[in-house]
Design a protein around this motif. Sequence first.
Motif, mmCIF file in Angstrom:
data_model
loop_
_atom_site.group_PDB
_atom_site.id
_atom_site.type_symbol
_atom_site.label_atom_id
_atom_site.label_comp_id
_atom_site.label_asym_id
_atom_site.label_seq_id
_atom_site.Cartn_x
_atom_site.Cartn_y
_atom_site.Cartn_z
ATOM 1 N N SER A 1 2.775 26.110 11.612
ATOM 2 C CA SER A 1 2.900 25.569 12.972
ATOM 3 C C SER A 1 3.925 26.399 13.756
ATOM 4 C CB SER A 1 3.319 24.096 12.889
ATOM 5 O OG SER A 1 4.022 23.692 14.026
ATOM 6 N N LEU A 2 5.037 26.736 13.101
ATOM 7 C CA LEU A 2 6.057 27.550 13.780
ATOM 8 C C LEU A 2 5.475 28.913 14.160
ATOM 9 C CD1 LEU A 2 8.963 27.980 14.758
ATOM 10 C CD2 LEU A 2 9.573 28.704 12.439
ATOM 11 N N GLY A 3 4.718 29.515 13.212
ATOM 12 C CA GLY A 3 4.097 30.822 13.479
ATOM 13 C C GLY A 3 3.144 30.739 14.672
ATOM 14 N N ASP A 4 2.324 29.669 14.699
ATOM 15 C CA ASP A 4 1.359 29.505 15.808
ATOM 16 C C ASP A 4 2.092 29.361 17.140
ATOM 17 O OD1 ASP A 4 -0.655 29.607 13.989
ATOM 18 O OD2 ASP A 4 -1.045 27.430 13.957
ATOM 19 N N LEU A 5 3.168 28.568 17.123
ATOM 20 C CA LEU A 5 3.932 28.379 18.374
ATOM 21 C C LEU A 5 4.537 29.699 18.827
ATOM 22 C CD1 LEU A 5 5.774 24.994 17.633
ATOM 23 C CD2 LEU A 5 4.034 25.397 19.382
ATOM 24 N N LEU A 6 5.072 30.449 17.855
ATOM 25 C CA LEU A 6 5.705 31.723 18.208
ATOM 26 C C LEU A 6 4.677 32.728 18.728
ATOM 27 C CD1 LEU A 6 8.270 32.025 15.290
ATOM 28 C CD2 LEU A 6 8.848 32.083 17.724
ATOM 29 N N ALA A 7 3.449 32.652 18.174
ATOM 30 C CA ALA A 7 2.415 33.620 18.565
ATOM 31 C C ALA A 7 1.936 33.379 19.996
ATOM 32 C CB ALA A 7 1.242 33.526 17.590
ATOM 33 N N LYS B 1 5.032 32.731 25.537
ATOM 34 C CA LYS B 1 5.530 31.854 26.606
ATOM 35 C C LYS B 1 6.897 32.334 27.086
ATOM 36 C CE LYS B 1 3.308 27.537 25.066
ATOM 37 N NZ LYS B 1 3.560 26.146 24.681
ATOM 38 N N GLY B 2 7.162 33.593 26.964
ATOM 39 C CA GLY B 2 8.441 34.138 27.433
ATOM 40 C C GLY B 2 9.494 34.109 26.333
ATOM 41 N N THR B 3 10.669 34.605 26.685
ATOM 42 C CA THR B 3 11.758 34.703 25.703
ATOM 43 C C THR B 3 12.014 33.342 25.063
ATOM 44 O OG1 THR B 3 12.693 36.414 27.085
ATOM 45 C CG2 THR B 3 14.143 35.492 25.419
ATOM 46 N N THR B 4 12.041 33.342 23.725
ATOM 47 C CA THR B 4 12.075 32.070 22.993
ATOM 48 C C THR B 4 13.313 31.953 22.116
ATOM 49 O OG1 THR B 4 9.670 31.940 22.980
ATOM 50 C CG2 THR B 4 10.810 30.728 21.242
ATOM 51 N N LEU B 5 13.851 30.725 22.105
ATOM 52 C CA LEU B 5 14.926 30.380 21.165
ATOM 53 C C LEU B 5 14.346 29.352 20.194
ATOM 54 C CD1 LEU B 5 17.996 30.221 20.293
ATOM 55 C CD2 LEU B 5 18.169 28.287 21.887
ATOM 56 N N VAL B 6 14.484 29.626 18.893
ATOM 57 C CA VAL B 6 14.102 28.649 17.875
ATOM 58 C C VAL B 6 15.394 27.971 17.425
ATOM 59 C CG1 VAL B 6 13.179 28.356 15.530
ATOM 60 C CG2 VAL B 6 12.091 29.965 17.125
ATOM 61 N N VAL C 1 12.255 31.250 8.094
ATOM 62 C CA VAL C 1 12.277 31.055 9.554
ATOM 63 C C VAL C 1 12.876 32.290 10.228
ATOM 64 C CG1 VAL C 1 13.229 29.654 11.435
ATOM 65 C CG2 VAL C 1 12.335 28.541 9.384
ATOM 66 N N SER C 2 13.913 32.839 9.616
ATOM 67 C CA SER C 2 14.531 34.044 10.155
ATOM 68 C C SER C 2 13.504 35.187 10.245
ATOM 69 C CB SER C 2 15.717 34.435 9.262
ATOM 70 O OG SER C 2 16.050 35.776 9.425
ATOM 71 N N GLU C 3 12.697 35.336 9.186
ATOM 72 C CA GLU C 3 11.672 36.390 9.172
ATOM 73 C C GLU C 3 10.663 36.191 10.300
ATOM 74 O OE1 GLU C 3 11.156 39.324 7.694
ATOM 75 O OE2 GLU C 3 13.214 38.987 7.008
ATOM 76 N N LYS D 1 12.120 37.072 13.561
ATOM 77 C CA LYS D 1 12.217 38.531 13.688
ATOM 78 C C LYS D 1 10.848 39.109 14.097
ATOM 79 C CE LYS D 1 14.777 40.489 10.378
ATOM 80 N NZ LYS D 1 14.916 41.014 9.010
ATOM 81 N N GLN D 2 9.813 38.633 13.377
ATOM 82 C CA GLN D 2 8.451 39.128 13.631
ATOM 83 C C GLN D 2 8.038 38.933 15.097
ATOM 84 O OE1 GLN D 2 5.848 37.304 10.746
ATOM 85 N NE2 GLN D 2 4.034 37.813 11.951
ATOM 86 N N TYR D 3 8.431 37.806 15.693
ATOM 87 C CA TYR D 3 7.990 37.508 17.061
ATOM 88 C C TYR D 3 9.081 37.768 18.106
ATOM 89 C CZ TYR D 3 3.787 35.522 15.075
ATOM 90 O OH TYR D 3 2.603 35.366 14.411
ATOM 91 N N GLY D 4 10.187 38.349 17.672
ATOM 92 C CA GLY D 4 11.253 38.696 18.625
ATOM 93 C C GLY D 4 11.933 37.489 19.254
ATOM 94 N N ALA D 5 11.999 36.374 18.512
ATOM 95 C CA ALA D 5 12.650 35.173 19.063
ATOM 96 C C ALA D 5 14.100 35.115 18.604
ATOM 97 C CB ALA D 5 11.907 33.928 18.592
ATOM 98 N N TYR D 6 14.939 34.483 19.411
ATOM 99 C CA TYR D 6 16.306 34.195 18.972
ATOM 100 C C TYR D 6 16.264 32.993 18.031
ATOM 101 C CZ TYR D 6 17.893 37.158 22.828
ATOM 102 O OH TYR D 6 18.122 38.210 23.667
ATOM 103 N N PHE D 7 17.176 32.991 17.061
ATOM 104 C CA PHE D 7 17.186 31.908 16.073
ATOM 105 C C PHE D 7 18.567 31.267 16.007
ATOM 106 C CE2 PHE D 7 16.976 30.992 11.191
ATOM 107 C CZ PHE D 7 16.762 29.634 11.438
ATOM 108 N N HIS D 8 18.598 29.955 16.285
ATOM 109 C CA HIS D 8 19.832 29.165 16.101
ATOM 110 C C HIS D 8 19.605 28.181 14.974
ATOM 111 C CE1 HIS D 8 22.007 25.229 17.304
ATOM 112 N NE2 HIS D 8 22.858 25.978 16.636
ATOM 113 N N SER D 9 20.571 28.062 14.075
ATOM 114 C CA SER D 9 20.498 26.995 13.079
ATOM 115 C C SER D 9 21.776 26.170 13.147
ATOM 116 C CB SER D 9 20.289 27.578 11.680
ATOM 117 O OG SER D 9 19.976 26.519 10.801
ATOM 118 N N ASP D 10 21.578 24.855 13.291
ATOM 119 C CA ASP D 10 22.702 23.921 13.219
ATOM 120 C C ASP D 10 23.040 23.805 11.731
ATOM 121 O OD1 ASP D 10 24.280 21.690 12.885
ATOM 122 O OD2 ASP D 10 23.155 20.420 14.265
#
Length: 386
Positions: free
Chosen positions: A131-137, A140-145, A163-165, A168-177
């Motif tokens: 589901s995350l991969g589909d959303l990233l694909a 919709k513009g610059t994305t923060l996960v 998730v980090s991988e 990286k693959q989709y060029g999104a920023y990644f935040h983890s609490d």
Amino acid sequence: MSVKVYLDNAATTPVSKEVLDEMLPYFAEHFGNPSSIHSYGRKAKAAIEKVRKTVAKYLNASTSEIFFTGSGTESSNTIIKCAVRDLGVKRIITSKTEHHCVLHSVEAMQREGVVIDFVVLDKYGKPDLNSLGDLLAAEKGTTLVSLMHANNEIGTMLNIAEVSELCKQYGAYFHSDTVQTIGYFPFDLQKVKIHFMSGSAHKFHGPKGVGFLYVNSEAMLKPYIDGGSQERNMRAGTENVPGIVGLGKALELAIEQMDANRQYLLSLKHYMINKLTNAIERVDFNGDVTDEGSNCKVLNVSLPEHEKAELMLFNLDMAGIAASGGSACTSGSEKGSHVLEAIGADPKRKAIRFSFSKYNTKEEIDHTVETLRKMLKGEPVKQPIA
Ligand SMILES: Cc1ncc(COP(=O)(O)O)c(C=O)c1O
């Protein structure tokens, strides 16, 4: 054994004696303002910089990527709101089980026009990576996960490397609490890239009101709070020097004891699962309870439907046992847990979160399970001494 039992360590942990001892001189003796250039100021500044090195070494990051804040909540607010403002984030992908400091920040950004997508969760609350991969694909513009490392209510853990991988693959920023996992898990940010992380000292036997923010140098943000040039212009306000010193000492101890702590907390968790399963018919657990898939310090118990279940937390408290129904930040509100709702937990079953620390014992767990069993059977239970 003391009759009072504290099993709410996901809400907060006691400050350990070593941490308190380290902090005390920074209240009245080394009280300087770290921004002052005289010796008092330099002493305070040096203490802060030592802690910055400890945090950076633990994460395998650069000291220039660590900023001290007033809480985990402030760290996550800074990340989410400044990523939208400074990095052109147009969409945030998150989950419905995040802590409110993330969910409410995301909602605030939605009101400003940012698109929000929620990842599908399995029944344990784990994000579905397809589901995350589909959303990233979907472009919709610059994305923060923004996905938390371990859930504070049910303990379910994210596969942070996968998730980090994907990010990286989709060029999104990644935040983890990472508020619930700092000090409990090893991190290597050179191997697993995460752009932003949030930490809070009071979750690992440090003081309350002090946290940190990790910002990867490729995703630098501008300040969230305007004012002086503290924290290299990133977080204005005179630093909480004793708090930061406490955070550093607590983290040092957590790092030193990490493997032993983990084994000990897991042994308590296994012990409680066994005891509860034997003592209470139809008891169940919310979230993932496997060693690999969950946080060793959290156990969310789903009680069988029972007329006494509703008052169970209150009655446990009367009996001197502190646990919680979910996040401490939402207790007191009438609303049920948004986390349990998001994973489709049976609303008729009452949930109790027990969370452990290195100071808990098996005897305390025996006492807790026996008290719970008696309460459900309607048998009298002992009240605490004081
Ligand atoms: C997962 C998670 N994130 C953030 C926070 C907020 O941290 P703080 O209490 O430092 O604001 C908490 C604390 O309950 C938490 O469990």
